[in-house]
Design an enzyme around this catalytic site. Structure first.
Site, PDB file in Angstrom:
ATOM      1  N   ASP A   1       0.845  -1.184   0.000  1.00 19.91           N
ATOM      2  CA  ASP A   1       0.000   0.000   0.000  1.00 19.91           C
ATOM      3  C   ASP A   1       0.886   1.241   0.000  1.00 19.91           C
ATOM      4  O   ASP A   1       1.856   1.322   0.768  1.00 19.91           O
ATOM      5  CB  ASP A   1      -0.912   0.003   1.231  1.00 19.91           C
ATOM      6  CG  ASP A   1      -1.954   1.101   1.164  1.00 19.91           C
ATOM      7  OD1 ASP A   1      -2.950   0.922   0.456  1.00 19.91           O
ATOM      8  OD2 ASP A   1      -1.763   2.144   1.833  1.00 19.91           O
TER       9      ASP A   1
ATOM     10  N   ASN B   1      -1.867  12.997  -3.355  1.00 22.80           N
ATOM     11  CA  ASN B   1      -2.855  13.453  -4.335  1.00 22.80           C
ATOM     12  C   ASN B   1      -3.313  14.874  -4.046  1.00 22.80           C
ATOM     13  O   ASN B   1      -3.434  15.697  -4.958  1.00 22.80           O
ATOM     14  CB  ASN B   1      -4.067  12.519  -4.317  1.00 22.80           C
ATOM     15  CG  ASN B   1      -4.076  11.556  -5.491  1.00 22.80           C
ATOM     16  OD1 ASN B   1      -3.362  11.722  -6.463  1.00 22.80           O
ATOM     17  ND2 ASN B   1      -4.909  10.550  -5.386  1.00 22.80           N
TER      18      ASN B   1
ATOM     19  N   ASP C   1      -1.717   9.637 -10.453  1.00 27.90           N
ATOM     20  CA  ASP C   1      -1.831   8.557 -11.434  1.00 27.90           C
ATOM     21  C   ASP C   1      -0.460   8.154 -11.973  1.00 27.90           C
ATOM     22  O   ASP C   1      -0.158   6.964 -12.131  1.00 27.90           O
ATOM     23  CB  ASP C   1      -2.725   8.988 -12.598  1.00 27.90           C
ATOM     24  CG  ASP C   1      -4.203   9.034 -12.218  1.00 27.90           C
ATOM     25  OD1 ASP C   1      -4.559   8.547 -11.125  1.00 27.90           O
ATOM     26  OD2 ASP C   1      -4.998   9.564 -13.015  1.00 27.90           O
TER      27      ASP C   1
ATOM     28  N   GLU D   1      -4.755   2.588  -4.179  1.00 28.07           N
ATOM     29  CA  GLU D   1      -3.290   2.604  -4.111  1.00 28.07           C
ATOM     30  C   GLU D   1      -2.739   1.322  -3.500  1.00 28.07           C
ATOM     31  O   GLU D   1      -1.608   1.287  -3.010  1.00 28.07           O
ATOM     32  CB  GLU D   1      -2.816   3.817  -3.303  1.00 28.07           C
ATOM     33  CG  GLU D   1      -3.204   3.818  -1.848  1.00 28.07           C
ATOM     34  CD  GLU D   1      -4.558   4.454  -1.561  1.00 28.07           C
ATOM     35  OE1 GLU D   1      -4.768   4.848  -0.407  1.00 28.07           O
ATOM     36  OE2 GLU D   1      -5.390   4.555  -2.479  1.00 28.07           O
TER      37      GLU D   1
END
Length: 199
Positions: free
Chosen positions: A66, A74, A83, A110
């Site tokens: 993770d 983000n 992305d 993620e």
């Protein structure tokens, strides 16, 4: 008799349909962003490799990974950068799945999963550390612009499948180990049971 021109047309139509079906099958099992396998493909492969390892008495290892603080990443740099970050990580994970049956999966958001049949616990932990170090190096490429550091937390679980076990049990152990890595400070690999960890 079928005219030759009609035979040729039917042949090319059949080939086009075969190619279309192959593309559709690939897309149904592939994450559109990272081009890794998706959960549908993972579920199929996991069950196949579980059964194969059970027949052979061979170990099966799972690594759950993770991305650390991804929401913050983000929010700070934008979803486009996020992305690109996921795609860079996917490339690194894919590069470590080289043998038959090994699979890198975007499990959701993620979170990633790696499937390694015939890999023992010590080797799986060592591989997880190799992956963690490769991703944790400050990225100086276009994907993460300016060397923004990305780290991941990994959980590893290994078993030799038997009739009394379920594949879901191994997945749950890898997931618990990953959350233990998060709890212990992130940017580390933890094996199940959570006794060995590395930073």
């Amino acid at each position: 008799p079928i005219p030759f021109s009609l035979f040729i047309a039917l042949f090319f139509l059949s080939m086009a349909l075969i190619r279309r079906n192959a593309v559709d099958h690939f897309m149904a099992e592939t994450d559109p962003l990272t081009r890794l396998a998706n959960r549908r493909k993972f579920d199929e492969a996991f069950n196949e490799e579980w059964n194969r390892c059970q027949r052979l008495g061979s170990p099966l290892s799972l690594i759950m990974a993770d991305v650390d603080h991804f929401k913050q990443y983000n929010d700070t740099y934008g979803h486009k950068a996020g992305d690109l970050c996921l795609c860079r990580i996917a490339e690194i994970l894919q590069s470590h799945t080289r043998r038959t049956g090994e699979l890198a999966v975007r499990y959701g958001g993620e979170e990633f999963t790696l499937l390694f049949p015939h890999l023992d616990a010590a080797s799986a932990f060592e591989l997880a550390e190799t992956i963690r170090n490769a991703i944790g190096q400050p990225a100086k490429d276009k994907a993460t612009r300016g060397g923004r550091e990305i780290t991941i937390s990994l959980g590893i679980a290994t078993t030799i499948p038997t009739n009394g076990q379920k594949p879901e049990d191994l997945l749950l152990k890898a997931d618990k180990a990953m959350y233990e890595a998060k709890r212990a400070g992130r940017n580390r690999a933890v094996a199940w049971p959570p006794a060995a960890s590395g930073v």
